[in-house]
Design a protein around this motif. Sequence first.
Motif: not given
Length: 587
Positions: A37-39, A47-50, A91-92, A103-105
Motif C-alpha cells: 500500500a505504500r508502494l 522500485v527503480v522500474r516504478l 495502466i497508470i 492509487a493508479a500506481e
Amino acid sequence: MGEVHNSRARRGDAAVAMALALLLAAAASLCAWPLLARLHLPDTDDVVRLQQIRDWLGGQHFADLSQHRLGAAPGLAMHWSRLPDLVPGAIIRALAPVLGSHAAELAAVILWPTLLFAAMLWLVAQITRAAGQGAHARTAIVIAAIGFPATTLFLPGRIDHHGLQIVLMLGIVRALLGRPRLATGAATGVATAASIVIGLETAPFLLIAAALLWARWVRSERFGGDALGSFAAGTLVAMLAARAIFAPASFAFSACDGFTGRVFGATITTASAALLLALASNRLPRPGHRLGASIAAAAIIGAALAPALSACAAPYRTVDPLVARLWLGHVGEAQPLLSASLADVVGYCGLMLLGLAAGAVLAREQRRARWPVLLAFQLGALVISFLQLRGAYLGAVLAAPALATMIGAARARGTLPLAGAWLGSAGILYPIAAQALSTPAPPPPGTRHDALACTSPAVIERLRRLAPGTLIAPMDAGAYALAGTRHRVIAAPYHRNNAGNAAMYRFFLGPARHASAIAQRWNADYVLICADSFTELAATDRPPPGSLASELRAGRAPPWLSPVEDRTHGALLFAVKRDLSAPGPAH
C-alpha cells in the motif's frame, strides 16, 4: 469437432489460469499490504522500474533511460529497456485521472504481474497439451502456480522485466512444439526480438530455440526451411522496428549488457545469415550440404562478430574489482550452482532437477518428438544454473508438464505414489526444506530482528522528510531512496554505476580518516547506515576496525558528521558538515 474441442479446452485453461492467478494475487496482496500500500515493492529493481515509469510519464524523453539522480551527474544511463514500461505505464496513465497517482500506481503494480502470471499459467497448459498430455494440462497449471522460484517473479509488486521474459520464452517453446508454419515461425522471431530488446538474460534459451529450428532445417524436415526462414524474417523485421522505436539514447554504449548497437548488429547479422540459408534450401538438397553451408556461414559470422562476442562472454568485466567482490559476488541468484550453499541449491534448483528427471524419462519412454524439445530447454536451464542460479526460473516453469504427466501416471498406482508425486511437484516446499538445511545468522547485538533494514518504509519515510540532497547509503537502500525520496543517491545495485558503487564501499569500509574526502568529492549531504548493512559480506570483507562503518556503529561519529535525531528502525542517519570536512586522500 476436434478443433472445436481444442478451442473449448483452451478457453477453459484460460479461465482456470486467470482464476488461480487472481486468487493467489489477492492472497499475496493481502499478506504484503502494509508494504504494498505504500508502494514499497519486493525488490530493488521493482522500485527503480516504478521510478523509471514515473520519470517517463512525468516528461522524460521516451529514449532517455537514465536515472538522473543516481551516481555522478548527469546520472546513470541504465541498461534497461522501455518495452516493459508500456503496460504498467498505460495502466497508470489511464487510472490516474480517476484514482489519483498513488492509487493508479498501486493498481498497476498489482495488475501487471497478475496478468503476466495468468499468461504464464495458460502457456504452461498449452505446452502440456502440445506435448500430447491434454488430460494433465490443468494439473500442470497448479504445479506452475506453486513452482518456486519462478512464482516469485509474478508476486504483486514485481513489475521488473523478468516475468515478461518468462512469458515470452514460454510462447517460443509453445510455438516450437507445434506444426511448423509461417505464422508461428514469424511470431517466434518477434518474441525473440522482444526478449533481446528487454534484456539478455534469456539469450542462451533463444540460442537453443534457434538451434532447434536450424536442426530441423538441416535434417530436411518438411517445412523446415519455411520455419527457419519465417523465424529469421520475423526476427529481422522486429529488430529493425525495435531499433526505430526502442533504441535508448545510450544505444551506442560499447557494452553487451542490454539493447545496444553491438547487440543489435550481432542479432541482425545472425538472423540475416539464417534467412539466406533458408532461402537457399532448394540449392542444398542434402543434410550434408546444409551442414556444410551452415559451418561456412558460422565461420564468417564468427570472424565478423568476434569483438562483440568477446564482450558478450563477460558482460561484467568492466565492473570495478572491489565492487565485483563485495556486491556481485553476493547476489544470490547470480551465484554458480557449485559455489552456492546446499540450501540455495535445494531452494532454487529442487523443482527444476526433478522436472528434468521426469522429462528425461518421458522422452525415453514415450519417444515423442515433442518431449526432446522441452528437454532441450530444461537441460539449458540446468547448464545456465551452473553459471548463475537464475537459470532455475525457467527450469522450474518447464518442469510442470512432465511432472503433471508423472502425477497422472502415479494416480493409477495408488494413494501413496500419488501423494509422493504431488509432494515432489510442490515447488513451494523446496524453499521450506532449504530453510531447514540452513542456519540463519543471528541479528547484530542490541537490535530487533524486525528493525534491521535500511530499506524499511520507516527509514525511507525519514529520508523523504529531509530537504533534497545527496545521500551515501548501502546499495539496496540507494535504490529504495531513489524511488521513495527526492534525493540523489551515490550507489545502487546496477553494474554501470561503477564510480558511485566503488565510492560508497570505500567510504564505509575504508579508513575513517579518508571518508571525509570522498564525501566532499561527491558533495554528500547525508550518510545512512543500518544494523544490517554489509552483514552479507564475508568475514574478511566486513567493516574492519578503524573503518567509518565500524566507528559509526560504535557511536564514534567524526566531527564532520552531525547525527539526525530519531534512530528509526536501527538506522544511523547523519548530515554532512561540509565546513568541517577536511580534504584528504580519497582512496
